[in-house]
Enzyme design. Structure first.
Site, PDB file in Angstrom:
ATOM      1  N   THR A 151       0.813  -1.226   0.000  1.00 42.42           N
ATOM      2  CA  THR A 151       0.000   0.000   0.000  1.00 42.42           C
ATOM      3  C   THR A 151       0.843   1.269   0.000  1.00 42.42           C
ATOM      4  O   THR A 151       0.303   2.364  -0.123  1.00 42.42           O
ATOM      5  CB  THR A 151      -0.934   0.035   1.227  1.00 42.42           C
ATOM      6  OG1 THR A 151      -0.143  -0.016   2.423  1.00 42.42           O
ATOM      7  CG2 THR A 151      -1.907  -1.131   1.193  1.00 42.42           C
ATOM      8  N   GLY A 152       2.167   1.143   0.125  1.00 42.37           N
ATOM      9  CA  GLY A 152       3.047   2.303   0.127  1.00 42.37           C
ATOM     10  C   GLY A 152       3.396   2.762  -1.282  1.00 42.37           C
ATOM     11  O   GLY A 152       3.078   2.090  -2.273  1.00 42.37           O
ATOM     12  N   ARG A 192      -3.309  -3.404   9.768  1.00 44.22           N
ATOM     13  CA  ARG A 192      -4.264  -2.300   9.586  1.00 44.22           C
ATOM     14  C   ARG A 192      -4.620  -2.075   8.114  1.00 44.22           C
ATOM     15  O   ARG A 192      -5.627  -1.450   7.805  1.00 44.22           O
ATOM     16  CB  ARG A 192      -3.730  -1.007  10.199  1.00 44.22           C
ATOM     17  CG  ARG A 192      -2.548  -0.389   9.485  1.00 44.22           C
ATOM     18  CD  ARG A 192      -2.150   0.935  10.120  1.00 44.22           C
ATOM     19  NE  ARG A 192      -1.021   1.520   9.435  1.00 44.22           N
ATOM     20  CZ  ARG A 192       0.248   1.277   9.715  1.00 44.22           C
ATOM     21  NH1 ARG A 192       0.545   0.412  10.698  1.00 44.22           N
ATOM     22  NH2 ARG A 192       1.222   1.856   9.056  1.00 44.22           N
ATOM     23  N   CYS A 196      18.053   4.896  -2.709  1.00 48.88           N
ATOM     24  CA  CYS A 196      17.595   5.470  -3.981  1.00 48.88           C
ATOM     25  C   CYS A 196      18.648   6.364  -4.633  1.00 48.88           C
ATOM     26  O   CYS A 196      18.875   6.291  -5.850  1.00 48.88           O
ATOM     27  CB  CYS A 196      16.297   6.244  -3.764  1.00 48.88           C
ATOM     28  SG  CYS A 196      16.324   7.362  -2.356  1.00 48.88           S
ATOM     29  N   GLN A 220      17.152  15.712  -3.495  1.00 45.04           N
ATOM     30  CA  GLN A 220      16.250  14.572  -3.394  1.00 45.04           C
ATOM     31  C   GLN A 220      14.802  14.993  -3.180  1.00 45.04           C
ATOM     32  O   GLN A 220      14.491  15.831  -2.331  1.00 45.04           O
ATOM     33  CB  GLN A 220      16.712  13.650  -2.261  1.00 45.04           C
ATOM     34  CG  GLN A 220      18.080  13.046  -2.546  1.00 45.04           C
ATOM     35  CD  GLN A 220      18.605  12.153  -1.442  1.00 45.04           C
ATOM     36  OE1 GLN A 220      19.769  12.237  -1.067  1.00 45.04           O
ATOM     37  NE2 GLN A 220      17.763  11.263  -0.920  1.00 45.04           N
ATOM     38  N   SER A 234       9.226  12.462  -2.244  1.00 43.17           N
ATOM     39  CA  SER A 234       8.709  11.090  -2.278  1.00 43.17           C
ATOM     40  C   SER A 234       9.679  10.110  -1.648  1.00 43.17           C
ATOM     41  O   SER A 234       9.283   9.017  -1.242  1.00 43.17           O
ATOM     42  CB  SER A 234       8.374  10.659  -3.705  1.00 43.17           C
ATOM     43  OG  SER A 234       9.505  10.762  -4.548  1.00 43.17           O
ATOM     44  N   GLY A 235      10.955  10.499  -1.541  1.00 35.69           N
ATOM     45  CA  GLY A 235      11.924   9.670  -0.834  1.00 35.69           C
ATOM     46  C   GLY A 235      11.596   9.532   0.639  1.00 35.69           C
ATOM     47  O   GLY A 235      12.086   8.628   1.314  1.00 35.69           O
ATOM     48  N   LYS A 282      25.254   6.500   3.678  1.00 35.04           N
ATOM     49  CA  LYS A 282      24.777   5.406   2.836  1.00 35.04           C
ATOM     50  C   LYS A 282      25.381   5.483   1.436  1.00 35.04           C
ATOM     51  O   LYS A 282      25.783   4.454   0.859  1.00 35.04           O
ATOM     52  CB  LYS A 282      23.251   5.440   2.727  1.00 35.04           C
ATOM     53  CG  LYS A 282      22.504   5.069   3.986  1.00 35.04           C
ATOM     54  CD  LYS A 282      21.003   5.296   3.784  1.00 35.04           C
ATOM     55  CE  LYS A 282      20.217   5.109   5.051  1.00 35.04           C
ATOM     56  NZ  LYS A 282      18.787   5.449   4.862  1.00 35.04           N
ATOM     57  N   ARG A 299      17.194  17.850   0.672  1.00 38.75           N
ATOM     58  CA  ARG A 299      15.804  17.628   0.299  1.00 38.75           C
ATOM     59  C   ARG A 299      15.296  18.878  -0.419  1.00 38.75           C
ATOM     60  O   ARG A 299      15.500  19.998   0.047  1.00 38.75           O
ATOM     61  CB  ARG A 299      14.951  17.364   1.544  1.00 38.75           C
ATOM     62  CG  ARG A 299      13.531  16.936   1.232  1.00 38.75           C
ATOM     63  CD  ARG A 299      13.483  15.502   0.703  1.00 38.75           C
ATOM     64  NE  ARG A 299      13.747  14.518   1.740  1.00 38.75           N
ATOM     65  CZ  ARG A 299      13.941  13.228   1.499  1.00 38.75           C
ATOM     66  NH1 ARG A 299      13.916  12.766   0.261  1.00 38.75           N
ATOM     67  NH2 ARG A 299      14.187  12.382   2.484  1.00 38.75           N
ATOM     68  N   HIS A 316      15.031  12.206  -8.139  1.00 41.32           N
ATOM     69  CA  HIS A 316      16.242  12.675  -7.461  1.00 41.32           C
ATOM     70  C   HIS A 316      17.251  13.160  -8.505  1.00 41.32           C
ATOM     71  O   HIS A 316      17.417  12.542  -9.567  1.00 41.32           O
ATOM     72  CB  HIS A 316      16.886  11.544  -6.669  1.00 41.32           C
ATOM     73  CG  HIS A 316      16.153  11.162  -5.423  1.00 41.32           C
ATOM     74  ND1 HIS A 316      15.019  11.798  -4.976  1.00 41.32           N
ATOM     75  CD2 HIS A 316      16.432  10.186  -4.499  1.00 41.32           C
ATOM     76  CE1 HIS A 316      14.623  11.232  -3.833  1.00 41.32           C
ATOM     77  NE2 HIS A 316      15.460  10.254  -3.537  1.00 41.32           N
TER      78      HIS A 316
END
Length: 344
Positions: A11-12, A39, A130, A157, A160-161, A214, A235, A242
């Site tokens: 659902t994400g 849920r 990403c 970025q 939506s990240g 990362k 961001r 991105h």
């Protein structure tokens, strides 16, 4: 041969993208099952022209599933990926939970597909961050040609990240600006509408953020541990896509024209680099596309054997969902897994 696929976190943003891409690419699936938290049990999601109903992960039986695409966050993955893998199901995980485990291959198919054979140690394969995914797609062919010594990258970025909450916050804050409503940041540390924030993920002791670390750690693991990498992650008020400003220092000489020619032939890369107004790609144009776009390739006269370039990709696709599906395709195309027998 056809495979049973489970998409956890269906659902994400990324989970829904995974379902779309499995359908778009005609993945050889005999069954696709969306799985989510309790849920979200019973929530409907789209798969091509069909509607599928989410199953709850707590009660779902993974014993007859061949591949699990996991996009439910690191905490869920830490708990569930080993359990699912123990059922003989290969887990392709989109979180950071397993990326730095020496027994889990970290894969971008255009970069290090051969490393995928290491999945048998834990039955888990990690998807990179990403911003790293699109970066290494552009760096790999250049590294093969002239050996990269050092990379300096600044990321721009999209929200939506940070998930659906990040997208909602940009939308709501933008609307608030126009109607002169007060703005209270919730998902981000500062206002994101009409602003940029030089802070993604938590701060570390050395002043870098986890997001910046990362990029360093994953580039070294996938490409070459000898490459020096430094990053500033920012961001920006963009919904999807991105972008990265990349400065590269090589061991051997390489011209901008040579780099263009190399990248034009590289898998997963599209070069759009005209020295004219609009002769480059922006994140808006990358949304919904599979390619990693490279523009603004030019020589850096301040260092020996230096190049600058601009790298853009859809972070929900190549940065996450598409890469995971491509990993599954490598497993299938190389005959590394065979479908489980369907119960009579």
């Amino acid at each position: 041969m056809a495979y049973k696929i489970a998409v956890v976190g269906a659902t994400g943003n990324v989970g829904r993208e995974m379902l779309d891409i499995l359908d778009e690419r005609g993945f050889p699936a005999r069954e696709v099952v969306p799985v989510a938290s309790r849920r979200s049990q019973g929530v409907d999601v789209s798969f091509g022209d069909r509607t599928l109903t989410c199953q709850a992960i707590d009660h779902f039986d993974f014993s007859d599933v061949d591949i699990c695409l996991m996009s439910a966050g690191g905490t869920v993955s830490k708990e569930w990926s080993p359990k699912i893998a123990a059922k003989g199901c290969v887990v392709i995980d989109n979180s950071s939970a397993w990326r730095y485990d020496a027994d889990v291959p970290l894969i971008v198919p255009e970069v290090n597909a051969d490393a995928i054979t290491g999945f048998t140690r834990k039955n888990i394969i990690a998807n990179p961050n990403c911003s790293t995914a699109q970066l290494v797609v552009a760096l790999k062919p250049l590294h093969d040609a002239a050996t990269i010594r050092r990379v300096v990258v600044s990321t721009y970025q999209s929200v939506s990240g940070a998930g659906k909450d990040g997208m909602d916050e940009l939308f709501n804050q933008t609307r608030s600006v126009f109607v002169n409503d007060p703005i209270t940041p919730e998902k981000f540390t500062k206002r994101i509408a009409f602003n940029v924030i030089p802070h993604i993920d938590v701060f570390m002791e050395d002043g870098y953020t986890k997001e910046e670390w990362k990029v360093l750690a994953e580039t070294k693991k996938m490409l070459d541990p000898k490459i020096k990498v430094t990053c500033t992650a920012v961001r920006v008020p963009v919904f999807i896509g991105h972008s990265e400003s990349v400065n590269i220092e090589f061991e051997r000489p390489i011209t901008a024209e040579e780099a263009r020619d190399i990248l034009r032939e590289a898998p997963g890369v599209l070069v759009v680099d005209k020295h004219e107004d609009g002769g480059y790609v922006t994140p808006y144009e990358s949304a919904g596309e599979d390619a990693t776009y490279v523009s603004r390739i030019r020589e850096d006269a301040t260092i020996e054997n230096g190049l600058n370039m601009w790298v853009v990709a859809d972070n929900l696709r190549k940065g996450a969902a598409l890469n995971a599906v491509q990993i599954a395709e490598v497993l299938v195309n190389r005959g590394l897994i065979t479908p489980k027998k369907v119960a009579a």
